[in-house]
Design an enzyme around this catalytic site. Structure first.
Site, PDB file in Angstrom:
ATOM      1  N   SER A 197      17.124  40.256   4.238  1.00 29.90           N
ATOM      2  CA  SER A 197      15.737  40.582   4.560  1.00 29.90           C
ATOM      3  C   SER A 197      15.652  41.878   5.384  1.00 29.90           C
ATOM      4  CB  SER A 197      15.081  39.406   5.288  1.00 29.90           C
ATOM      5  OG  SER A 197      13.679  39.547   5.291  1.00 29.90           O
ATOM      6  N   ASP A 405      12.345  35.393  -5.411  1.00 23.59           N
ATOM      7  CA  ASP A 405      11.768  35.851  -4.147  1.00 23.59           C
ATOM      8  C   ASP A 405      10.699  36.895  -4.424  1.00 23.59           C
ATOM      9  OD1 ASP A 405      11.298  36.661  -1.494  1.00 23.59           O
ATOM     10  OD2 ASP A 405      12.984  38.058  -1.521  1.00 23.59           O
TER      11      ASP A 405
END
Length: 484
Positions: A197, A405
């Site tokens: 991330s 995602d």
């Protein structure tokens, strides 16, 4: 009590007979760890050794937790949790794992939900053993960074007002050198940095610092490579990937996609001055807000729906026009994992066992600090120039994407990496795990990119066995398995 005693006796016999007790969930949850192996030669860390961790399953390795002061003047201290490798720790590499946010905990996510040996149980009160922990292949170090995240703190209030990429990288670099004073046997160990991330910014930035300062022999760290999962990389390409992925996965309409494409200039210094662009992106975020953006096809956590609703909407509306980032909503296969971790790490006995508090004056632990996110001052728009520098320095760079995602989707990463214009050395092909296609990968000069089929933002939460196999290939410098 009689049943529990019988279970303990069974486990003891299983170990003696060479069986693997970790497979017997009923017994592993009731056995406490009692350190039986000496610490690595030259290391002196009795004060940080974790000896009675509440609810810990049996383990034949040692782990340590505590603080490292990274700035004496201001009293900045980072909290760490270190797991020795399950077997032959003296021969295996050291891996530092970082989570992003910015403002989210590597202990709460990486250690507790993804790659650590002890995963928080669904009631937030106990732990279960992770048969696919990455400390099967390496010694793994988790750090809550920067100060203000998790248990990490500063005695100087103004430190919290000036957090950003550069301070985070410098503190992490100072942390490593001071941590090596606690664990001198690891100073010359083969070293890797991994994360996911927003750590897509943290990891290359820290790696660059190490490469630059390794010119001084006394500061040398044997960094060999970096591993990045669903990483934020280049703002312009990341945003365009978010938009195209949402459209291609039927989250937004053709009209919304067209409006964003025509009105948003993500490569400009401030794309949010265009109101049409802002309105169209708001519509994209509104649609994602109805599901889990970090995992398109799994349920949301209804237990925290009201809280998430209020928090996330405010953060998105106030923040996307300044730093072009969005707050973390939720990650992991179980949508309530964040809540379980929060309940667990706010227990007095847990904090005391981890040397985070004395068990009486408790720390208020949260899995993400939204104040840090909202006050983040310094965010590099792209780390692609750092990638080029690290490739030139000979570092191994692997990047992987869970393909369900929506926050840092596979398209964002493909768009970002394409700007490197690297020569392809091995064309696009599937890689396999347990006789199934686990994803696809492509190798370039100096970089490997791979996907995980059916995984969301926190890939190891979705594909624990596959991610361990992939991690093993990375450490060995071998391509992911290409045959069944």
């Amino acid at each position: 009590m009689d049943i529990l005693l019988k279970v303990k006796i069974f486990c003891t016999l299983a170990i003696v007979l060479g069986l693997i007790c970790a497979k017997h969930v009923a017994c592993s949850r009731h056995r406490q760890y009692h350190p039986g192996r000496k610490m690595s030669s030259g290391d002196n860390n009795n004060e940080d050794l974790v000896t009675s961790f509440p609810g810990q399953p049996h383990a034949d390795f040692q782990h340590f937790a505590g603080y490292v002061t990274v700035n004496e003047t201001n009293g900045r201290a980072l909290f760490y949790w270190f797991y020795e490798a399950i077997t032959n720790p003296q021969e295996k590499p050291l891996v530092l794992w970082l989570n992003g946010g910015p403002g989210c905990s590597s202990v709460g996510y990486g250690a507790t939900q993804e790659i650590g040996p002890f995963l928080v149980d669904s009631d937030g009160q106990g732990l279960k053993y992770n048969n696919f922990s990455w400390n099967r292949e390496a010694n793994v170090l988790f750090v809550e960074s920067p100060v203000g995240v998790g248990f990490s703190y500063s005695n100087t209030t103004s430190d919290y007002e000036h957090l950003g990429d550069d301070l985070t990288a410098n503190d992490a670099y100072n942390f490593l050198h001071k941590w090596f004073l606690k664990f001198p046997s690891y100073r010359t160990r083969t070293f890797y940095i991994a994360g996911e991330s927003y750590a897509g910014k943290y990891v290359p930035e820290l790696a660059e610092l190490i490469v630059d300062r390794n010119m001084e022999p006394s500061l040398h760290i044997d960094l060999k490579g970096i591993l990045l999962g669903n990483p934020e990389t280049s703002d312009a390409e990341d945003w365009m990937g978010i938009v195209d992925y949402a459209w291609s996965h039927a989250v937004i309409s053709d009209e919304t996609h067209r409006e964003i494409r025509e009105s948003c200039d993500f490569k400009s210094s401030n794309p949010w001055i265009n109101q049409t662009c802002c309105d169209a992106v708001d519509e994209l975020l509104a649609q994602y807000h109805k599901i889990d953006m970090y995992s398109l096809y799994t349920p949301v956590c209804f237990a925290t729906a009201a809280r998430s609703n209020d928090q996330s909407t405010k953060s998105v509306m106030s923040y996307k026009r300044t730093l072009k980032m969005m707050p973390r909503i939720m990650g992991g296969f179980d949508p309530c994992l964040d809540d379980y971790a929060t309940a667990f790490y706010n227990r007095p006995d847990v904090q005391k066992a981890l040397h985070a508090s004395d068990g009486h004056s408790l720390k208020n632990w949260s899995i993400c600090n939204y104040k840090i996110f909202n006050n983040w001052e310094d965010s590099k728009p792209s780390v692609i120039p750092i990638y080029k520098k690290l490739i030139s320095a000979g570092l191994r760079i692997w990047v992987y994407s869970g393909d369900t995602d929506g926050r840092v989707p596979v398209l964002s990463t493909r768009y970002s990496l394409s700007t490197l214009n690297l020569r392809i050395t091995k064309p696009w092909r599937p890689w396999y795990h347990e006789k199934e296609v686990s994803g696809w990968f492509q190798e370039y000069e100096g970089l490997t990119f791979a996907t995980f089929r059916g995984a969301g933002h926190d890939v190891p939460s979705f594909k624990p066995s596959g991610s361990l196999a992939f991690f093993s290939s990375f450490l060995l410098g071998q391509s992911p398995p290409e045959t069944k």
